[in-house]
Structure formats: C-alpha cells, structure tokens
Design a protein around this motif. Sequence first.
Motif, PDB file in Angstrom:
ATOM      1  N   THR A  21      41.902 -26.083  43.110  1.00  0.00           N
ATOM      2  CA  THR A  21      41.899 -27.535  43.349  1.00  0.00           C
ATOM      3  C   THR A  21      42.843 -27.841  44.490  1.00  0.00           C
ATOM      4  O   THR A  21      44.008 -28.099  44.285  1.00  0.00           O
ATOM      5  CB  THR A  21      42.386 -28.321  42.119  1.00  0.00           C
ATOM      6  OG1 THR A  21      43.695 -27.865  41.834  1.00  0.00           O
ATOM      7  CG2 THR A  21      41.481 -28.177  40.943  1.00  0.00           C
ATOM      8  N   GLY A  22      42.352 -27.792  45.645  1.00  0.00           N
ATOM      9  CA  GLY A  22      43.232 -28.086  46.770  1.00  0.00           C
ATOM     10  C   GLY A  22      42.431 -28.317  48.025  1.00  0.00           C
ATOM     11  O   GLY A  22      41.200 -28.329  48.016  1.00  0.00           O
ATOM     12  N   THR A  23      43.164 -28.493  49.104  1.00  0.00           N
ATOM     13  CA  THR A  23      42.487 -28.809  50.364  1.00  0.00           C
ATOM     14  C   THR A  23      41.835 -27.578  50.978  1.00  0.00           C
ATOM     15  O   THR A  23      40.896 -27.710  51.743  1.00  0.00           O
ATOM     16  CB  THR A  23      43.483 -29.409  51.365  1.00  0.00           C
ATOM     17  OG1 THR A  23      44.638 -28.610  51.349  1.00  0.00           O
ATOM     18  CG2 THR A  23      43.826 -30.829  51.011  1.00  0.00           C
ATOM     19  N   THR A  24      42.329 -26.374  50.643  1.00  0.00           N
ATOM     20  CA  THR A  24      41.684 -25.170  51.168  1.00  0.00           C
ATOM     21  C   THR A  24      40.276 -25.091  50.587  1.00  0.00           C
ATOM     22  O   THR A  24      39.300 -24.859  51.309  1.00  0.00           O
ATOM     23  CB  THR A  24      42.509 -23.927  50.777  1.00  0.00           C
ATOM     24  OG1 THR A  24      43.871 -24.190  51.088  1.00  0.00           O
ATOM     25  CG2 THR A  24      42.045 -22.703  51.488  1.00  0.00           C
ATOM     26  N   PHE A  25      40.206 -25.310  49.291  1.00  0.00           N
ATOM     27  CA  PHE A  25      38.929 -25.351  48.577  1.00  0.00           C
ATOM     28  C   PHE A  25      38.031 -26.424  49.213  1.00  0.00           C
ATOM     29  O   PHE A  25      36.883 -26.179  49.569  1.00  0.00           O
ATOM     30  CB  PHE A  25      39.251 -25.692  47.123  1.00  0.00           C
ATOM     31  CG  PHE A  25      38.080 -25.887  46.209  1.00  0.00           C
ATOM     32  CD1 PHE A  25      37.544 -24.822  45.503  1.00  0.00           C
ATOM     33  CD2 PHE A  25      37.527 -27.141  46.046  1.00  0.00           C
ATOM     34  CE1 PHE A  25      36.482 -25.014  44.652  1.00  0.00           C
ATOM     35  CE2 PHE A  25      36.460 -27.343  45.201  1.00  0.00           C
ATOM     36  CZ  PHE A  25      35.935 -26.271  44.484  1.00  0.00           C
TER      37      PHE A  25
ATOM     38  N   ASP B 100      53.765 -28.667  48.406  1.00  0.00           N
ATOM     39  CA  ASP B 100      53.061 -28.366  49.669  1.00  0.00           C
ATOM     40  C   ASP B 100      51.727 -29.107  49.626  1.00  0.00           C
ATOM     41  O   ASP B 100      50.656 -28.503  49.613  1.00  0.00           O
ATOM     42  CB  ASP B 100      52.867 -26.865  49.826  1.00  0.00           C
ATOM     43  CG  ASP B 100      52.224 -26.219  48.619  1.00  0.00           C
ATOM     44  OD1 ASP B 100      52.465 -26.708  47.503  1.00  0.00           O
ATOM     45  OD2 ASP B 100      51.478 -25.250  48.784  1.00  0.00           O
ATOM     46  N   LEU B 101      51.811 -30.401  49.602  1.00  0.00           N
ATOM     47  CA  LEU B 101      50.623 -31.248  49.422  1.00  0.00           C
ATOM     48  C   LEU B 101      50.043 -31.607  50.791  1.00  0.00           C
ATOM     49  O   LEU B 101      50.689 -32.259  51.602  1.00  0.00           O
ATOM     50  CB  LEU B 101      51.022 -32.516  48.665  1.00  0.00           C
ATOM     51  CG  LEU B 101      49.887 -33.414  48.235  1.00  0.00           C
ATOM     52  CD1 LEU B 101      48.985 -32.720  47.232  1.00  0.00           C
ATOM     53  CD2 LEU B 101      50.420 -34.700  47.628  1.00  0.00           C
ATOM     54  N   THR B 102      48.833 -31.165  51.011  1.00  0.00           N
ATOM     55  CA  THR B 102      48.229 -31.335  52.336  1.00  0.00           C
ATOM     56  C   THR B 102      47.627 -32.727  52.490  1.00  0.00           C
ATOM     57  O   THR B 102      46.996 -33.246  51.573  1.00  0.00           O
ATOM     58  CB  THR B 102      47.136 -30.276  52.525  1.00  0.00           C
ATOM     59  OG1 THR B 102      47.681 -29.025  52.160  1.00  0.00           O
ATOM     60  CG2 THR B 102      46.666 -30.217  53.952  1.00  0.00           C
TER      61      THR B 102
ATOM     62  N   GLU C 217      47.471 -21.200  52.779  1.00  0.00           N
ATOM     63  CA  GLU C 217      48.049 -21.905  53.922  1.00  0.00           C
ATOM     64  C   GLU C 217      49.135 -21.063  54.595  1.00  0.00           C
ATOM     65  O   GLU C 217      49.903 -20.372  53.917  1.00  0.00           O
ATOM     66  CB  GLU C 217      48.564 -23.260  53.460  1.00  0.00           C
ATOM     67  CG  GLU C 217      47.371 -24.161  53.252  1.00  0.00           C
ATOM     68  CD  GLU C 217      47.627 -25.406  52.456  1.00  0.00           C
ATOM     69  OE1 GLU C 217      46.863 -26.356  52.612  1.00  0.00           O
ATOM     70  OE2 GLU C 217      48.585 -25.417  51.668  1.00  0.00           O
TER      71      GLU C 217
ATOM     72  N   ARG D  83      42.061 -37.658  50.531  1.00  0.00           N
ATOM     73  CA  ARG D  83      43.261 -38.062  49.781  1.00  0.00           C
ATOM     74  C   ARG D  83      43.866 -39.323  50.362  1.00  0.00           C
ATOM     75  O   ARG D  83      44.337 -40.196  49.643  1.00  0.00           O
ATOM     76  CB  ARG D  83      44.289 -36.926  49.831  1.00  0.00           C
ATOM     77  CG  ARG D  83      43.930 -35.771  48.931  1.00  0.00           C
ATOM     78  CD  ARG D  83      44.955 -34.675  49.072  1.00  0.00           C
ATOM     79  NE  ARG D  83      44.660 -33.562  48.190  1.00  0.00           N
ATOM     80  CZ  ARG D  83      45.305 -32.419  48.229  1.00  0.00           C
ATOM     81  NH1 ARG D  83      46.254 -32.222  49.117  1.00  0.00           N
ATOM     82  NH2 ARG D  83      44.998 -31.458  47.389  1.00  0.00           N
TER      83      ARG D  83
ATOM     84  N   TYR E 261      46.983 -29.807  42.358  1.00  0.00           N
ATOM     85  CA  TYR E 261      47.405 -30.652  43.486  1.00  0.00           C
ATOM     86  C   TYR E 261      46.620 -31.960  43.475  1.00  0.00           C
ATOM     87  O   TYR E 261      47.180 -33.023  43.599  1.00  0.00           O
ATOM     88  CB  TYR E 261      47.162 -29.914  44.802  1.00  0.00           C
ATOM     89  CG  TYR E 261      48.169 -28.825  45.048  1.00  0.00           C
ATOM     90  CD1 TYR E 261      48.273 -27.746  44.185  1.00  0.00           C
ATOM     91  CD2 TYR E 261      49.029 -28.884  46.131  1.00  0.00           C
ATOM     92  CE1 TYR E 261      49.198 -26.742  44.396  1.00  0.00           C
ATOM     93  CE2 TYR E 261      49.965 -27.886  46.357  1.00  0.00           C
ATOM     94  CZ  TYR E 261      50.042 -26.816  45.478  1.00  0.00           C
ATOM     95  OH  TYR E 261      50.972 -25.841  45.687  1.00  0.00           O
TER      96      TYR E 261
ATOM     97  N   LEU F  19      42.706 -21.426  46.237  1.00  0.00           N
ATOM     98  CA  LEU F  19      43.187 -22.222  45.113  1.00  0.00           C
ATOM     99  C   LEU F  19      42.022 -23.089  44.621  1.00  0.00           C
ATOM    100  O   LEU F  19      41.233 -23.575  45.424  1.00  0.00           O
ATOM    101  CB  LEU F  19      44.313 -23.120  45.639  1.00  0.00           C
ATOM    102  CG  LEU F  19      45.330 -23.633  44.642  1.00  0.00           C
ATOM    103  CD1 LEU F  19      46.094 -22.477  44.036  1.00  0.00           C
ATOM    104  CD2 LEU F  19      46.313 -24.553  45.354  1.00  0.00           C
TER     105      LEU F  19
ATOM    106  N   TYR G  50      51.636 -31.117  55.767  1.00  0.00           N
ATOM    107  CA  TYR G  50      52.057 -31.540  54.428  1.00  0.00           C
ATOM    108  C   TYR G  50      52.767 -32.888  54.541  1.00  0.00           C
ATOM    109  O   TYR G  50      53.499 -33.130  55.499  1.00  0.00           O
ATOM    110  CB  TYR G  50      53.073 -30.569  53.844  1.00  0.00           C
ATOM    111  CG  TYR G  50      52.551 -29.193  53.536  1.00  0.00           C
ATOM    112  CD1 TYR G  50      51.250 -28.995  53.072  1.00  0.00           C
ATOM    113  CD2 TYR G  50      53.375 -28.082  53.677  1.00  0.00           C
ATOM    114  CE1 TYR G  50      50.794 -27.722  52.778  1.00  0.00           C
ATOM    115  CE2 TYR G  50      52.920 -26.806  53.389  1.00  0.00           C
ATOM    116  CZ  TYR G  50      51.628 -26.631  52.940  1.00  0.00           C
ATOM    117  OH  TYR G  50      51.179 -25.392  52.653  1.00  0.00           O
TER     118      TYR G  50
END
Length: 917
Positions: free
Chosen positions: A684-688, A513-515, A737, A520, A485, A682, A763
């Motif tokens: 590489t993502g916003t949760t991380f 599903d890009l947060t 998510e 960002r 992502y 995940l 998103y």
Amino acid sequence: MRGGGVSVGVGVVVMVVVLAALLPTARPLPDVITIGGLFDEGDEEQKSAFRYAVDHVNRENILGRTKFNTYIEMIPPYDSFLASKKVCQLVGSGVAAIFGPQSGQTSAHVQSICDALEIPHIETRWDYRLRRDDYSVNLYPHPSSLSKAYLDLVRLFEWTSFCILYEDNDGLVRLQELLKTPSPHEFKVSIRQLPQGNNYRELLKEVRSSGEQNIILDCHTEKVGAVLKQAQQIDMMSSYHNYIITSMDLHLIEMEDFKYSGSNITGLRLIDPAREEVVALVETWTEGRVMATNRLSDGDPVLEQRDLSFWTTETALMYDAVKLFVLAMQALDNSTTVTISKLRCEGEEAWVHGNSLINYMKLVRLVGYTGLIQFDSDGFRTDFTMDIIQLGPNNLTKVGTWSRKTGTNYTRTQKETMKDVIQGLHNKTLIVSFAFNDPYIMLKESAAQLTGNERYEGFCIDLLNHIAGILKFKYTLVPVPGNDYGSRNKTTNKWNGMLQELIEKRAEMAITDLTINYEREEAVDFTMPFMNLGISILFKKPQKMAPSLFSFLSPLSLEVWMYMITAYLGVSILLYILARFTPYEWQNPHPCDPEPDTLENQFTILNCLWFAIGSLLQQGSELLPQAVSTRIVAGMWWFFTLIMISSYTANLAAFLTVERMESPIENAEDLANQDKIKYGSLATGTTFAFFRDSSLPTYVRMWNFMKDAKPSVFVKSNKDGVKKVQESKGKYAYLMESTSIEYIIERHCDLTQIGGLLDSKSYGIALRNRSPYTSAISSAILALQETSSIELLKRKWWSDRKGGKRCLTNKEEAGGSSMASELNLSNVGGVFVVLMGGMGLALVVAIGEFLLECWDISRDDQIPLMGVLSNELRFIFKCRGSSKPVRKKASESEVASTGNNIYGSDVYNYSSKNTFT
Ligand code: ASP
C-alpha cells in the motif's frame, strides 16, 4: 470631542438632488416639530438612542430655531391592537414622522396606518419583505444585499461545503443567495434548524459526525455565545472549524473563550468602531445615555465604559435615521412651506407634505455611523459597505470590507494569517499518525521502560522535534494500525493507513517516508517536501565470477587481439618482402671466403615469423636485420610490442587482483524482459500506485507481472521486502524508494541498488485537508532546509547511526572492479598507427635501396636500368630460395656467354658492400 463640542456632523455629505435652497419660504417652519417614536417595551436602548439623537440634532441647530420634540410610546412587542391605538394617538397630536417599533408584527400595523395618513414611517429593523410601502423607509440593509455578502464570503474562503444552522425563517431569507446555489457543483449545502430551548449539543454532534467543518450560524445575537460554547464543549471549535456568523452585533458577544480556540470565526458589521465619528459618538452617547435615563450618577462604572459593547447596529441605525429625517426636513423646508397637521385615524385627511418628505428622504445621501446611507429606486438600502471581521488572539479585528459593487476585499495578508495560526499552535498538542520504517521512525532500543513519544526515534522524529521547536507546539505520536501508508481502493474509493487517519480526523498530521502524489494531494494537504527521491531496484549484490581458464585474454578486447594478430602477420610478410628487396640483406654465407658464389638472405618467411614473434614475446631471436629498411621495420615492431606488452601486463595485474561481479539484471527493462527473477513492492504505497497507474509499456508489463504473481510479490513493510531479497538468493528484486535503498545498502552489504531512478518524487508531511497549519509547517521545513539541518539529520540517520558506513569498503571494492576493464582499440589504436607509419617508411627506404643498387649495376655493367630492374624484380617476386648467385662482370663471366644462370642472360657482380655484415 465631548458634550456640545461634539460634531455629530460625522462628515456628513449631503447631496440632495432637488435642492430648492434658493426658493424663498413664505412661512418659516414651526418652532417645534414633534416626531413620534414607538418602541417595544423593554427596548430602552432604542428609546434612549432615539431621544439622544433628537437631542443631538437640536443642539446642532440644523433647522435654525426649529427644534424637534419627541413623543414616545412604549408598546408590547406583539400587541398590534395597542400599537394601532398608540399610532392614532401620535398622529392625533401632530407628528411629522413615526420611528419604530422594532417588532415585525406591530410594525406592519403602524406602517399601514402611516400609509393611509401619508405620514413617513422610518424603521431601523431587519425586514425580509422584498417590497415596501410607499411611506416607509428602512435603514436596515436590504436582505438581497446581505445574502450576496454571505455568498461572497463563502466564495472568498473557497468553501466547497458548509452547513447552515438557522434559528427561524428570517435566517433562510438572509441566506437565500447561498441556497439558490448559483452553480450546483460550487458547494454542497446542508441546512439544520436550531432546536427550541438552550441545548444545541445534539444538533452540533450531528453536524460533527457528518464531517462538516464550515458552519454558517444564523441566530439572534443573544444565542450566538451559547451555540459557540456548546460547540466548543463537543470539540467543534478547533482550528479546522470555520464559522460565519450572520449577526451584525458580534462585538456584543463575549468571545474571550474562543479567542485561542484556533477556529476561524468571521462576521460582518456595519459600524466601524475605529472611525473617529463613531468613537466621538460613543463617548457622548455614554454621557447622553446617562442624562437621558437619569439612572446613573457620576463615577458609575458604565460611565467609564466608552466602547461599543452596548451599541447594537440598530442603535446606530436609529441615529442615522434621525439624521436622515432632519436632512430631508431641511430640504423640504427649502422647497415649500411646511405645516404639521393633527390627523385622525378614522378621518379622510392625510398629511400634505408626507409624500414630499418621504421622497426627499429617499434622495438624501449621507455618511452616517453605519456608513453610506442611500436608497435605490425602490427605496431599499442596497448599496452600503460592511467590514469583514474575524476573531483572533487580539479579539475581533477588521480583515477586509464588502460592498455590493466591489464584493469582498480581503486585506489580511498571508503573513498576518500565518502569525495568528502560529499563535494558535502555541502549546497545542497535535495527534501525529506514523508508520514504522527505518530510519524514518523506529522503536528506540533502551534498557529502561520508555513511554509516550520517548519510545520512538528516527529521522522523522528529529525533524518533527525541530518543527515543533520552531512553531512551539506539542505532539503525540500514534502508530497507524497495520503500518499502512495510505492508498485508495479504486472500487470502494476508501483510503487506508495514515491517510485514513487524517481523513477520518483521528490524526492531525501524518509523518514518515510518506510520498507526495496527486491522488493523495487531493485527499489531504501536504507540506513542502523535505526529501527528494525516486523508485529504484533493491537486489542481491552481483555474484563474484569464477575465474575463467582463459582470463589471461581479458586485459585486451577481442578486437585488439585480432588487430595484433593481423599486425604480426603483416609485419612478418613486410619484413620478408623488404629483406628480399634490399640488397643489404643478401649476405656472404661464408665470411671467410671473400669471393663467394652465392649470397644468402636470412629473412625467409619462416624466419620473419620467428623474428616477429620473438620480439612480440620479448624474447628476441638470433636474426638481426642489416639494411636500414629492415631495421626500421624491426625498430617499429619492437616499439609496438613494448607498448602493447606493457599495457597488457598492467591490465592483467588489475584483472587478476580484482574479482569480477556478474549481475543478471542491470535495469528495470531487464527485469521486465525476464520471468525468472520475481519482483514486487510495498502493498500500500506510492510505488505500488506508480506501477498500477503507469502507462509506459515497460512498467505496464511489470505491473501485469506483479499483480498476477502467485504467491503475491507485494510485502507489508520495507523490512519484509529487504528480507525477501536476502532470502531469495537472487530470485527476488524489491522495488523501493532510493533513499530507503541508500540506507539499506549501507548496512546490508549483500544488497545493492540496480539501475537508476524510475521516477522522481518527494516526501512531505501530510495534514488534514485544508489544514490551517500547512503553510506554517511548510515555512518551518523551508527554514530547516536553508540551514542545512535536514541534510545534517540525513547524514546522522543514514551514515552515522545504527551501523551506517558498514559497507563502504565493500562499495569501494565494487567500485574498483569496474575500473579493471579490457583495453580496446580506442585505448591502443595509436600504437597500431605508429606501427603502420613505420612500415610505410621502411617500404620507402627499401625501394630506395633497391633502386640505388639497380642504378649501380646498370652503370657498372652498362646495362639499361630497365633491364636490371626487371631482372631483379623477377628474382624477388619469384619468392623462391634464400640464396642468390654473386653477380660477375660480363667480361669475367664465361657463363655469361652461355647465359646459363639463374638470372637468364645477365650476369651480376655484387660489390663488396654485399659482403659486409
Ligand atoms: N513512501 C511510499 C509511500 O508513501 C512507500 C512506498 O511505496 O515505497 O507510499
């Protein structure tokens, strides 16, 4: 307005500060005043403009019968010697002023001769010098004002960096304010010089590879078209590229090819072609030009061309210069007797009126074709207004104005800009980067071989189709390598995934599903959100509990069980006491014997316990109360047992039919407080990023656990995360998510969401930083939201497609389980209250019965009531034995004299009421 009828007056506002109009002139002006004009060879435009402007003022009769004559000489642009010679010729013939030339080198010589002979020298050319000679005025805007205008434009567009492409040093002077960089952090400037020749591609490629998209182009008007064309050839004329062109003659450039490129081309101009006076002048100019050059005949196409396409700013300035000169001459004529002298370059003599005339020129204020003309105390034209123009599908249009005092006044509305952007988007093909994630974007399953965009389907594809339908653009879907992502590496500061594709300009849009998050948002643009969500926990569904041996106890809470036992014991004891109190529970043990010696009480303590348990278990006993008080106790107890047993039975049924679930974790706190169940997200993502950047103690603990976990608890895709949860058999929880969890648990019935949302986010569609399309796409998303199209799409992809609603029944079952909960005191407390009330009533009745009996005895036997009471109470509270001797009247009792009975000295006789049952 045409021909002689044309008013070149241009709404001229003349404000001569020292106007000695009333002073009588001794001698009138000469009938003919000659004005010298020096023009570069080949500069026919300027020559014609000069000649025609003089014609025009002659026709206007501004100075009565005095007419102006032109003395024109053509000189090669770089021949200063010849220029000096020609000037001497002009002054020798007696001229009141010299106009031109345009070339900087020859002009300097002309100026120095004019200075020496005190002849006004009038220029209309770009001159970078910050000081001017005494006998010269220049109508061309002063460089300091021009460069301020360009600085204001850069600020208006909020450029944070730009590249200056300049042709010669004049350009750097023109842009000096930008180079001085008022605040060093305001913007980043790079400067490059255009190479000699006609090939600028290499230079432009360098600019392109530097990533710069904002360009200030400063070169001669003739070169602008070629530079832009070559920029277009190397793909530097896209919607992301912005140009400010310093040439004031943008209208002379053929812009047809760039109109639809989408790039933002801005310039400034002094002449407003829409002004009535300019329109009129252009019309007459066409004819006058024809007459002046005498080269064209009627019907020639040029005659029909009544627009500005051959009108340079310098041409218009020449008109204004002649007008300025004439008005100053008029003022001079009004103040003194003007004579024109023939001068010699080698002589000592100077023109006596030169000084006054130049001063009048500096005092005049007039609105000419190039706007307001006035000079500051240094004789510079610093205060003027320019139009800001922009290239759009409708060619160059005015989008605002600039003046030194007010700065930029951008009159273009958001709507107009948006309209152009939307028009620019029509039939454009955008590169859209995406990452796979069900159900946002998936590979389409099909027997036929699919190609292009056809290969993909999902919620985001449908959404994109809707948006593309509204804005009429096309797109090409390109999966992002690695399916990342996009997250920023804190040490290298580099982005990966879709964000990298946008930043490195390989894609124009990123969708999945890009947060949207702050980090960002700083690197790219986001549209309005199309979906709201939060992080939650995906985990194995709670396991069914093995039925317990004592599950029959479950319908009532422990508290209720304890209260019931207490009530049972309490009621039994109360029954026992009341039965002893009330005289009606002492019965004849042998009904056939009318005169028994003793009376029996059936409610021994054991019998009371038996009676109460028999009632509680709905079985009854042989014991039946006789007195009102004991019957009240029994009645209330039966009522209590009826309610309790019915509730128990009903709840037991629910408990037995529903399988109870047991989950080891209920929320994120539970996860953080244990280490048996691993958890991750995940990679590489916003949760991380959420856990990495959080400062909440629970999440900090979770982050430390996750980052130190070996093997890694992070996964490459949501699919892997889901698989891991399924395979781990309750030993791995996946932080995911909520919208994706919703989708998963509708299809994987062994999985569930644990707890609520840990945060709240949305998103959005990502676009390149400062993308021109962001607002248009946001508006399209809003429109889709308003028509519920996005909600319908969600239903389609979450519930209706690909195995949706599969686990609904399971869910309902699960919902059922939570309904079977044990009854606690709050559910049945009322029954206990009623029971207690009943017991109280029974107690009161029993005391009444007891007192009544004592009163009877005391009255019948003439014994004091207190004595009877104390005797009776003593017997009752001995709590011994369940039989009682029948009371005899004192006269009948022999025993009485001996006083040998269980009551002591008193003997009682119980009335017949004691014997009936
Ligand atoms: N939707 C998230 C993102 O945009 C993915 C995740 O972290 O779960 O990064």
